[in-house]
Design a protein around this motif. Structure first.
Motif, PDB file in Angstrom:
ATOM      1  N   UNK A   4       0.884  -1.214   0.018  1.00 19.38           N
ATOM      2  CA  UNK A   4       0.023   0.005   0.153  1.00 19.38           C
ATOM      3  C   UNK A   4       0.833   1.411   0.011  1.00 19.38           C
ATOM      4  N   UNK A   5       0.730   1.987  -0.986  1.00 15.98           N
ATOM      5  CA  UNK A   5       1.759   3.188  -0.979  1.00 15.98           C
ATOM      6  C   UNK A   5       1.087   4.556  -0.603  1.00 15.98           C
ATOM      7  N   UNK A   6      -0.371   4.497  -0.497  1.00 15.50           N
ATOM      8  CA  UNK A   6      -1.012   5.612   0.190  1.00 15.50           C
ATOM      9  C   UNK A   6      -2.497   5.148   0.616  1.00 15.50           C
ATOM     10  N   UNK A   7      -3.144   5.718   1.593  1.00 20.50           N
ATOM     11  CA  UNK A   7      -4.495   5.632   1.739  1.00 20.50           C
ATOM     12  C   UNK A   7      -4.735   7.303   1.575  1.00 20.50           C
ATOM     13  N   UNK A   8      -6.000   7.349   0.761  1.00 20.59           N
ATOM     14  CA  UNK A   8      -6.477   8.719   0.246  1.00 20.59           C
ATOM     15  C   UNK A   8      -7.867   9.136   0.759  1.00 20.59           C
ATOM     16  N   UNK A  33      -1.789   5.977  10.562  1.00 22.18           N
ATOM     17  CA  UNK A  33      -2.892   4.940  10.356  1.00 22.18           C
ATOM     18  C   UNK A  33      -4.334   5.379  10.178  1.00 22.18           C
ATOM     19  N   UNK A  34      -4.948   5.033   9.403  1.00 15.41           N
ATOM     20  CA  UNK A  34      -6.273   5.280   8.944  1.00 15.41           C
ATOM     21  C   UNK A  34      -7.159   4.171   8.856  1.00 15.41           C
ATOM     22  N   UNK A  35      -8.386   4.459   9.470  1.00 21.16           N
ATOM     23  CA  UNK A  35      -9.416   3.500   9.699  1.00 21.16           C
ATOM     24  C   UNK A  35     -10.260   3.070   8.262  1.00 21.16           C
ATOM     25  N   UNK A  36     -10.363   1.720   8.255  1.00 22.94           N
ATOM     26  CA  UNK A  36     -11.376   1.678   7.061  1.00 22.94           C
ATOM     27  C   UNK A  36     -12.557   0.578   7.714  1.00 22.94           C
ATOM     28  N   UNK A  37     -13.566   1.158   7.399  1.00 20.50           N
ATOM     29  CA  UNK A  37     -14.731   0.575   8.051  1.00 20.50           C
ATOM     30  C   UNK A  37     -15.512   0.057   6.823  1.00 20.50           C
ATOM     31  N   UNK A  38     -16.822  -0.290   7.044  1.00 19.22           N
ATOM     32  CA  UNK A  38     -17.785  -0.988   6.114  1.00 19.22           C
ATOM     33  C   UNK A  38     -18.102  -0.057   4.915  1.00 19.22           C
ATOM     34  N   UNK A  42     -12.160   6.198   6.683  1.00 21.95           N
ATOM     35  CA  UNK A  42     -12.584   7.331   7.577  1.00 21.95           C
ATOM     36  C   UNK A  42     -12.098   8.859   6.953  1.00 21.95           C
ATOM     37  N   UNK A  43     -12.948   9.652   7.134  1.00 29.86           N
ATOM     38  CA  UNK A  43     -12.949  10.967   6.445  1.00 29.86           C
ATOM     39  C   UNK A  43     -13.187  11.110   5.029  1.00 29.86           C
ATOM     40  N   UNK A  44     -13.492  10.108   4.235  1.00 25.98           N
ATOM     41  CA  UNK A  44     -13.659  10.355   3.070  1.00 25.98           C
ATOM     42  C   UNK A  44     -15.364  10.497   2.712  1.00 25.98           C
ATOM     43  N   UNK A 155     -10.547  -2.197  10.052  1.00 30.96           N
ATOM     44  CA  UNK A 155      -9.348  -1.958  10.692  1.00 30.96           C
ATOM     45  C   UNK A 155      -8.509  -0.862  10.342  1.00 30.96           C
ATOM     46  N   UNK A 156      -7.358  -0.924  10.858  1.00 25.13           N
ATOM     47  CA  UNK A 156      -6.450   0.410  10.288  1.00 25.13           C
ATOM     48  C   UNK A 156      -5.349  -0.037   9.344  1.00 25.13           C
ATOM     49  N   UNK A 157      -4.957   0.830   8.579  1.00 29.90           N
ATOM     50  CA  UNK A 157      -4.069   0.732   7.408  1.00 29.90           C
ATOM     51  C   UNK A 157      -3.223   1.726   7.504  1.00 29.90           C
ATOM     52  N   UNK A 158      -2.204   1.594   6.831  1.00 34.29           N
ATOM     53  CA  UNK A 158      -1.095   2.900   6.544  1.00 34.29           C
ATOM     54  C   UNK A 158      -0.305   2.523   5.366  1.00 34.29           C
ATOM     55  N   UNK A 159       0.308   3.466   4.892  1.00 34.33           N
ATOM     56  CA  UNK A 159       1.313   3.455   3.701  1.00 34.33           C
ATOM     57  C   UNK A 159       2.385   2.847   4.204  1.00 34.33           C
TER      58      UNK A 159
END
Length: 181
Positions: A4-8, A33-38, A42-44, A155-159
Motif C-alpha cells: 500500500x503506497x497511500x491511503x487517500x 494509521x487510517x481506519x477503514x470501515x464497512x 474514515x474522513x472520505x 481495521x487500520x491501514x497505513x502507507x
C-alpha cells in the motif's frame, strides 16, 4: 510483495458542472494509521452516492503501475489520490484481480474485489483541458480502470503495509473482463 503506497480521502469538495454541482474526486494521502470501515476510508466522502460509495464500492484501489502509464501519457505527475482512489497500491495488477478476490492489508483489514471503476464525465472534467476531451473512451479503451472493493474486515491501514492475496475464485471474471463484458 504488493504494498500500500497511500491511503487517500477527499481533500476538498470542488465545484463541478455535473448534476450534483460538486465532486469529491480530489483525494489526497492521509498520514499515519487510517481506519477503514464497512463504508470505506474514515474522513472520505462521495458527492454522488448514486454512483459511488456504499458497501460494494466502499473503497477504490488504483495501481501505481497504471498511474505511471498515465503520467507518461499525460506528461504530468499523478500523485496518489489523483484518480479519485482511496488506495494507491504497488506490485498488484488490480485490473487482473478476479471478482470475489480477497486481499488482506496490513495483516488486519480484508477487502473483496467487487467491480471495475466505470469512468464518467466528472472524471473527464477533473482531467481537464485537451486531455479531458475523449478521456472516458481513452481511459476505458486502455483498460487501466482500477477496482472497487467491499470491506470484509474493518481495521487500520497505513502507507507501507503489505497486501496479501487471501483467496481468488479461479473461474471468476477479472476486473477488466467484467468491464468489457
Amino acid at each position: 510483495m504488493p504494498s500500500l503506497l497511500a491511503v487517500c480521502a477527499v481533500h476538498a469538495l470542488r465545484p463541478d458542472s455535473g448534476s450534483v454541482g460538486v465532486t469529491a474526486i480530489d483525494k489526497r494521502p492521509l498520514d499515519g494509521p487510517v481506519r477503514i470501515g464497512p463504508l470505506g476510508v474514515r474522513a472520505d466522502v462521495q458527492a454522488s452516492r448514486k454512483h459511488h460509495g456504499g458497501r460494494d464500492k466502499a473503497v477504490y484501489a488504483y495501481a501505481q503501475e497504471d498511474a505511471d502509464f498515465w503520467s507518461a501519457e499525460l506528461g504530468r505527475d499523478l500523485p496518489p489520490g489523483w484518480f479519485g482512489e482511496n488506495l494507491r497500491v504497488d506490485g498488484l495488477d488490480v485490473n487482473a484481480a478476479r471478482i470475489g478476490e480477497v486481499w488482506r492489508i496490513g495483516g488486519t483489514v480484508e477487502v473483496e474485489v467487487t467491480m471495475p471503476r466505470t469512468p464518467c464525465a466528472t472524471f473527464a472534467r477533473w482531467v481537464g483541458g485537451s486531455a479531458g476531451r475523449g478521456w472516458v473512451k481513452r481511459f476505458s479503451d486502455e483498460g487501466r480502470l482500477g477496482a472497487y472493493l467491499s470491506v470484509r474486515r474493518a481495521g487500520e491501514v497505513r502507507a507501507g503495509d503489505a497486501i496479501e492475496l487471501v483467496s481468488s475464485p479461479g473461474e471468476a471474471q477479472t476486473v477488466l473482463e467484467m468491464y468489457r463484458s
